[in-house]
Design a protein around this motif. Structure first.
Motif, PDB file in Angstrom:
ATOM      1  N   PRO A  59       0.826  -1.204   0.000  1.00  0.00           N
ATOM      2  CA  PRO A  59       0.000   0.000   0.000  1.00  0.00           C
ATOM      3  C   PRO A  59       0.863   1.259   0.000  1.00  0.00           C
TER       4      PRO A  59
ATOM      5  N   THR B 232       3.967  -6.043   4.125  1.00  0.00           N
ATOM      6  CA  THR B 232       2.840  -5.545   3.328  1.00  0.00           C
ATOM      7  C   THR B 232       1.515  -5.906   3.986  1.00  0.00           C
TER       8      THR B 232
ATOM      9  N   LYS C 219      -4.062   0.243   8.169  1.00  0.00           N
ATOM     10  CA  LYS C 219      -4.911   1.279   7.588  1.00  0.00           C
ATOM     11  C   LYS C 219      -6.059   1.674   8.530  1.00  0.00           C
TER      12      LYS C 219
ATOM     13  N   ARG D 190      -1.256  -3.244   5.493  1.00  0.00           N
ATOM     14  CA  ARG D 190      -2.686  -3.237   5.190  1.00  0.00           C
ATOM     15  C   ARG D 190      -3.507  -3.256   6.481  1.00  0.00           C
ATOM     16  N   ASP D 191      -3.040  -4.040   7.465  1.00  0.00           N
ATOM     17  CA  ASP D 191      -3.738  -4.075   8.753  1.00  0.00           C
ATOM     18  C   ASP D 191      -3.754  -2.709   9.435  1.00  0.00           C
TER      19      ASP D 191
END
Length: 367
Positions: free
Chosen positions: A244, A355, A362, A359-360
């Motif tokens: 991300p 990665t 966010k 993402r976690d």
């Protein structure tokens, strides 16, 4: 940068700033290193029944069948003379002798096929008391030897029924000789072995050092295991996962201050700090953290630094700690030379795991 005065592992004081990994220099007692050799939180609840084999990959179903039998064999009916029956039918007498064949199972396969899930399921299914079975990564095992010394490690692990080694890798000649000797002594003591890797036993060390010069040790390691190939889609064939987009320094800093139990560090300073902390303590370094916030992520400067970062990424992933970062995305951490070199599998794993943690993270923004 502001950091809390709270002790490592505790929550920040009301009104205090975020924690700092760079302010932590944990000292981990040897008995804690041994006691923590259990499946990490991410794999605490997995079992054989929760592993869903791909119907198009019969080797996955076969692996479950073999490992269930492996676990049942560890419970063992009492053998003649009061010994315990060992893996694959080898007897385990009171005065154990080296078995005539493999006393371990080696799960070989690509990323994303569930090898760690199966290894942790085996640990949970093994009937021995938790104190008599151990689970750790290859790096954690070599770090344990560094912390305890070779003889004490042999004495400590010889009392176990089962040793599970995740991410089995040989990085240098010293590791090859060390692990070959250690596992040989543990097998002589009657310890069953299980390991996962992305590399067949006979190919360990290729591309990292002159493996041909240590062929005897590598072949000795291979002789301890029955290899189970687990087929399935390998994410390496799809290219690296897309990381991300990073956030701004301001977003990362504000989130760190707003998130209880978060740490906030400048990435280059953190890399320098990791060189001062033994990798066996990286798990303790993350004690009590609910999020890791990093500013100024940039490419790692050299191989030694990169390998330390891989270990930290593994510990954060095991503990499901989200990572919020500014700077470059995680798929640009390692140079092309690194990604094409002998440690490429480690770097791919680190990128994949960081990665996932990015993402976690966010969900932390605006929480």
């Amino acid at each position: 940068m502001s950091s809390s005065s709270a002790a490592p592992g505790s929550s920040p004081l009301p009104g205090a700033g975020p924690l700092s990994l760079c302010a932590r220099e944990p000292h981990v007692p040897a008995d804690r290193l041994v006691a923590e050799m259990v499946p990490p939180p991410r794999f605490d609840s997995v079992r054989f029944a929760t592993y869903i084999p791909d119907p198009n990959q019969p080797s996955q179903t076969e692996a479950v069948r073999v490992l269930e039998g492996f676990a049942a064999g560890l419970g063992g009916a009492q053998a003649a003379g009061g010994g315990r029956r060992g893996l694959f039918g080898f007897g385990r007498a009171k005065a154990p002798k080296a078995p005539a064949g493999p006393r371990g199972v080696y799960l070989d396969g690509g990323y994303g096929v569930g090898k760690t899930h199966l290894l942790a399921s085996l640990w949970h299914a093994a009937p021995a008391e938790p104190s008599r079975k151990a689970f750790g990564t290859f790096v954690e095992l070599t770090n344990l030897v560094g912390a305890l010394g070779f003889q004490q490690t042999v004495r400590t692990l010889s009392g176990h029924e089962l040793l599970c080694i995740d991410e089995f890798e040989l990085d240098d000649p010293g590791d090859t000789v060390l692990v070959s000797t250690l596992l040989g002594k543990l097998v002589e003591a009657g310890v069953a072995l299980a390991a996962t890797s992305n590399t067949l036993p006979g190919k360990l060390g290729e591309g990292r050092f002159a493996a041909a010069d240590f062929l005897r040790e590598i072949q000795g390691l291979s002789a301890h295991f029955r290899t189970l190939r687990i087929d399935g889609e390998d994410y390496r064939h799809r290219g690296l996962p897309e990381a991300p987009a990073p956030f701004s320094d301001e977003e990362v800093t504000k989130t760190a201050f707003a998130t209880e139990g978060a740490s906030l560090d400048d990435f280059p300073h953190l890399l320098e700090h990791l060189a001062r902390v033994h990798p066996s303590r990286y798990g303790a370094l993350t004690d009590g953290l609910r999020a890791v916030c990093l500013t100024g992520v940039q490419p790692v400067p050299d191989q030694s630094t990169a390998l330390r970062l891989v270990v930290l990424a593994d510990r954060l992933y095991d503990r499901e700690v989200p990572v919020l970062a500014s700077g470059l995305p995680f798929d640009r951490l390692f140079s092309e030379d690194m990604l094409n070199g002998g440690y490429r599998k480690k770097y791919f794993r680190a990128i994949s795991r960081l990665t996932a943690l990015a993402r976690d993270a966010k969900g932390l923004l605006g929480a």
